[in-house]
Design a protein around this motif. Structure first.
Motif, PDB file in Angstrom:
ATOM      1  N   VAL A 248       0.966  -1.268   0.176  1.00  0.00           N
ATOM      2  CA  VAL A 248      -0.018  -0.032   0.053  1.00  0.00           C
ATOM      3  C   VAL A 248       1.021   1.115  -0.174  1.00  0.00           C
ATOM      4  CG1 VAL A 248      -2.065   1.143   1.206  1.00  0.00           C
ATOM      5  CG2 VAL A 248      -1.836  -1.365   1.108  1.00  0.00           C
ATOM      6  N   SER A 249       2.055   1.557   1.181  1.00  0.00           N
ATOM      7  CA  SER A 249       3.122   2.246   0.570  1.00  0.00           C
ATOM      8  C   SER A 249       4.086   2.476  -0.565  1.00  0.00           C
ATOM      9  CB  SER A 249       3.345   2.509   1.998  1.00  0.00           C
ATOM     10  OG  SER A 249       4.571   1.538   2.342  1.00  0.00           O
ATOM     11  N   LYS A 250       4.459   1.308  -1.253  1.00  0.00           N
ATOM     12  CA  LYS A 250       5.122   2.118  -2.199  1.00  0.00           C
ATOM     13  C   LYS A 250       4.569   1.141  -3.613  1.00  0.00           C
ATOM     14  CE  LYS A 250       9.100   1.894   0.042  1.00  0.00           C
ATOM     15  NZ  LYS A 250       9.524   2.976   0.078  1.00  0.00           N
ATOM     16  N   SER A 251       4.560   1.849  -4.412  1.00  0.00           N
ATOM     17  CA  SER A 251       4.034   1.769  -5.450  1.00  0.00           C
ATOM     18  C   SER A 251       5.226   0.242  -6.001  1.00  0.00           C
ATOM     19  CB  SER A 251       3.894   2.555  -6.913  1.00  0.00           C
ATOM     20  OG  SER A 251       5.775   2.577  -7.180  1.00  0.00           O
TER      21      SER A 251
ATOM     22  N   VAL B 127       3.969  -5.068 -22.015  1.00  0.00           N
ATOM     23  CA  VAL B 127       4.001  -3.810 -21.315  1.00  0.00           C
ATOM     24  C   VAL B 127       5.481  -4.241 -21.955  1.00  0.00           C
ATOM     25  CG1 VAL B 127       4.735  -2.695 -19.355  1.00  0.00           C
ATOM     26  CG2 VAL B 127       2.822  -3.750 -19.031  1.00  0.00           C
ATOM     27  N   PRO B 128       5.932  -2.786 -22.489  1.00  0.00           N
ATOM     28  CA  PRO B 128       7.671  -3.187 -23.045  1.00  0.00           C
ATOM     29  C   PRO B 128       8.668  -3.451 -21.621  1.00  0.00           C
ATOM     30  CG  PRO B 128       6.867  -1.306 -23.435  1.00  0.00           C
ATOM     31  CD  PRO B 128       5.663  -1.968 -23.040  1.00  0.00           C
ATOM     32  N   LYS B 129       9.693  -3.473 -21.976  1.00  0.00           N
ATOM     33  CA  LYS B 129      10.556  -3.170 -20.878  1.00  0.00           C
ATOM     34  C   LYS B 129      10.563  -2.585 -20.685  1.00  0.00           C
ATOM     35  CE  LYS B 129      12.889  -8.349 -20.955  1.00  0.00           C
ATOM     36  NZ  LYS B 129      14.554  -8.844 -21.134  1.00  0.00           N
ATOM     37  N   SER B 130      11.437  -0.872 -21.373  1.00  0.00           N
ATOM     38  CA  SER B 130      11.758   0.045 -21.223  1.00  0.00           C
ATOM     39  C   SER B 130      10.300   0.848 -20.019  1.00  0.00           C
ATOM     40  CB  SER B 130      11.321   1.610 -22.800  1.00  0.00           C
ATOM     41  OG  SER B 130      10.623   0.979 -23.036  1.00  0.00           O
ATOM     42  N   SER B 131       9.194   0.786 -20.386  1.00  0.00           N
ATOM     43  CA  SER B 131       8.289   0.614 -19.112  1.00  0.00           C
ATOM     44  C   SER B 131       8.445   0.268 -17.600  1.00  0.00           C
ATOM     45  CB  SER B 131       6.179   0.642 -19.552  1.00  0.00           C
ATOM     46  OG  SER B 131       6.508   1.558 -20.774  1.00  0.00           O
ATOM     47  N   TRP B 132       9.477  -0.447 -17.319  1.00  0.00           N
ATOM     48  CA  TRP B 132       9.710  -0.974 -16.163  1.00  0.00           C
ATOM     49  C   TRP B 132      10.491  -0.468 -15.400  1.00  0.00           C
ATOM     50  CZ3 TRP B 132       5.561  -3.601 -14.191  1.00  0.00           C
ATOM     51  CH2 TRP B 132       5.049  -4.271 -15.341  1.00  0.00           C
ATOM     52  N   ARG B 133      11.405   0.195 -14.454  1.00  0.00           N
ATOM     53  CA  ARG B 133      12.032   0.084 -13.518  1.00  0.00           C
ATOM     54  C   ARG B 133      12.342  -0.102 -12.206  1.00  0.00           C
ATOM     55  NH1 ARG B 133      10.426   5.029 -11.804  1.00  0.00           N
ATOM     56  NH2 ARG B 133      11.512   6.199 -12.972  1.00  0.00           N
ATOM     57  N   VAL B 134      13.171  -1.508 -12.284  1.00  0.00           N
ATOM     58  CA  VAL B 134      14.041  -1.863 -11.073  1.00  0.00           C
ATOM     59  C   VAL B 134      14.365  -1.303  -9.610  1.00  0.00           C
ATOM     60  CG1 VAL B 134      14.910  -4.485 -10.225  1.00  0.00           C
ATOM     61  CG2 VAL B 134      13.457  -3.887 -12.853  1.00  0.00           C
TER      62      VAL B 134
ATOM     63  N   ARG C  49      11.609  -4.089  -6.664  1.00  0.00           N
ATOM     64  CA  ARG C  49      10.741  -3.721  -6.856  1.00  0.00           C
ATOM     65  C   ARG C  49      10.687  -4.092  -8.221  1.00  0.00           C
ATOM     66  NH1 ARG C  49      10.307   0.086  -2.976  1.00  0.00           N
ATOM     67  NH2 ARG C  49      10.693   1.819  -4.761  1.00  0.00           N
ATOM     68  N   LEU C  50       9.548  -3.810  -8.667  1.00  0.00           N
ATOM     69  CA  LEU C  50       9.549  -4.288 -10.188  1.00  0.00           C
ATOM     70  C   LEU C  50       8.453  -2.946 -10.091  1.00  0.00           C
ATOM     71  CD1 LEU C  50      10.094  -4.987 -12.977  1.00  0.00           C
ATOM     72  CD2 LEU C  50       8.453  -5.988 -13.011  1.00  0.00           C
ATOM     73  N   GLU C  51       9.368  -1.937 -10.416  1.00  0.00           N
ATOM     74  CA  GLU C  51       7.809  -0.460 -10.421  1.00  0.00           C
ATOM     75  C   GLU C  51       7.309   0.366 -12.070  1.00  0.00           C
ATOM     76  OE1 GLU C  51       9.049   1.994  -7.043  1.00  0.00           O
ATOM     77  OE2 GLU C  51       9.447   2.943  -9.073  1.00  0.00           O
ATOM     78  N   TYR C  52       6.300   0.587 -11.997  1.00  0.00           N
ATOM     79  CA  TYR C  52       5.427   1.054 -14.073  1.00  0.00           C
ATOM     80  C   TYR C  52       5.811   2.539 -13.963  1.00  0.00           C
ATOM     81  CZ  TYR C  52       3.181   1.055 -18.110  1.00  0.00           C
ATOM     82  OH  TYR C  52       2.758   1.214 -19.537  1.00  0.00           O
ATOM     83  N   ILE C  53       6.640   2.748 -15.089  1.00  0.00           N
ATOM     84  CA  ILE C  53       7.237   3.996 -14.981  1.00  0.00           C
ATOM     85  C   ILE C  53       5.674   4.902 -15.727  1.00  0.00           C
ATOM     86  CG2 ILE C  53       8.514   5.767 -16.278  1.00  0.00           C
ATOM     87  CD1 ILE C  53      10.847   3.561 -16.439  1.00  0.00           C
ATOM     88  N   SER C  54       5.836   6.501 -14.678  1.00  0.00           N
ATOM     89  CA  SER C  54       4.667   6.957 -14.843  1.00  0.00           C
ATOM     90  C   SER C  54       4.709   7.855 -16.338  1.00  0.00           C
ATOM     91  CB  SER C  54       4.525   7.731 -13.896  1.00  0.00           C
ATOM     92  OG  SER C  54       2.868   8.806 -14.363  1.00  0.00           O
TER      93      SER C  54
END
Length: 185
Positions: free
Chosen positions: A47-50, A71-78, A118-123
């Motif tokens: 809940v606290s981290k995306s 989702v292309p790899k370029s849209s992810w941030r690790v 933690r795998l995040e989706y870039i806005s």
């Protein structure tokens, strides 16, 4: 489970619409894998981290490959955690190829660790937000929102049968009565 907040912008709403169209196209041929990765994502978000938390590089790789058609790899941030002493550093390195990396928590100990990410989706709004100087990175909860919608529609809820309820009642009746210490006060 707490539902994610509503989407914050039109760009995020448009992104969800595009992702839904791609999911409809690719879901049926790989239904079992989609459902297992969807279930993993719902169980490993905060809940606290995306983002989605992974302790296993193979699970991360499976997740990315499952959703690569959407989702292309370029849209992810690790965000990496405790990788400097990882026992499986080469496996993490292989799983993280093609993804943007950012170092998160590091271990103060020299003991070997598993490591995690933690795998995040870039806005889609990250560039605009970064130019204003308020943030160094900006992730969106769009995928958490989408995964919750998908989970509601696609995953089967655990159901209890009448037989299992009756069995539990019989078991409870056969248990000896235990006095509650609070009742004696």
């Amino acid at each position: 489970m707490i539902l994610p907040a509503p989407l914050q912008s039109n760009a995020e709403a448009q992104l969800v619409d595009k992702l839904i169209l791609k999911i409809r196209e690719h879901y049926k041929p790989d239904k079992d894998n989609f459902q297992s990765m969807l279930e993993y994502a719902l169980k490993n978000t905060s809940v606290s981290k995306s983002g989605i938390y992974f302790k296993d590089p193979l699970k991360l790789n499976t997740f990315i490959q499952t959703f690569l058609c959407i989702v292309p790899k370029s849209s992810w941030r690790v965000i990496t955690h405790y990788h400097q002493n990882s026992r499986v550093a080469s496996e993490w390195e292989e799983a993280l190829k093609g993804l943007r990396n950012k170092r998160g928590k590091t271990s103060k100990s020299t003991r070997p660790t598993q490591g995690a990410v933690r795998l995040e989706y870039i806005s889609p709004l990250e560039k605009n937000i970064k130019t204003r100087g308020r943030y160094k990175k900006y992730s969106t909860h769009t995928l958490a929102y989408l995964f919750h919608m998908m989970g509601i529609m696609m995953l089967k809820a655990p159901t209890t049968t009448l037989e299992s309820l009756q069995k539990n009642i019989r078991k409870a009746k056969n248990q000896p009565y235990r006095h509650n210490a609070l009742l004696k006060l």
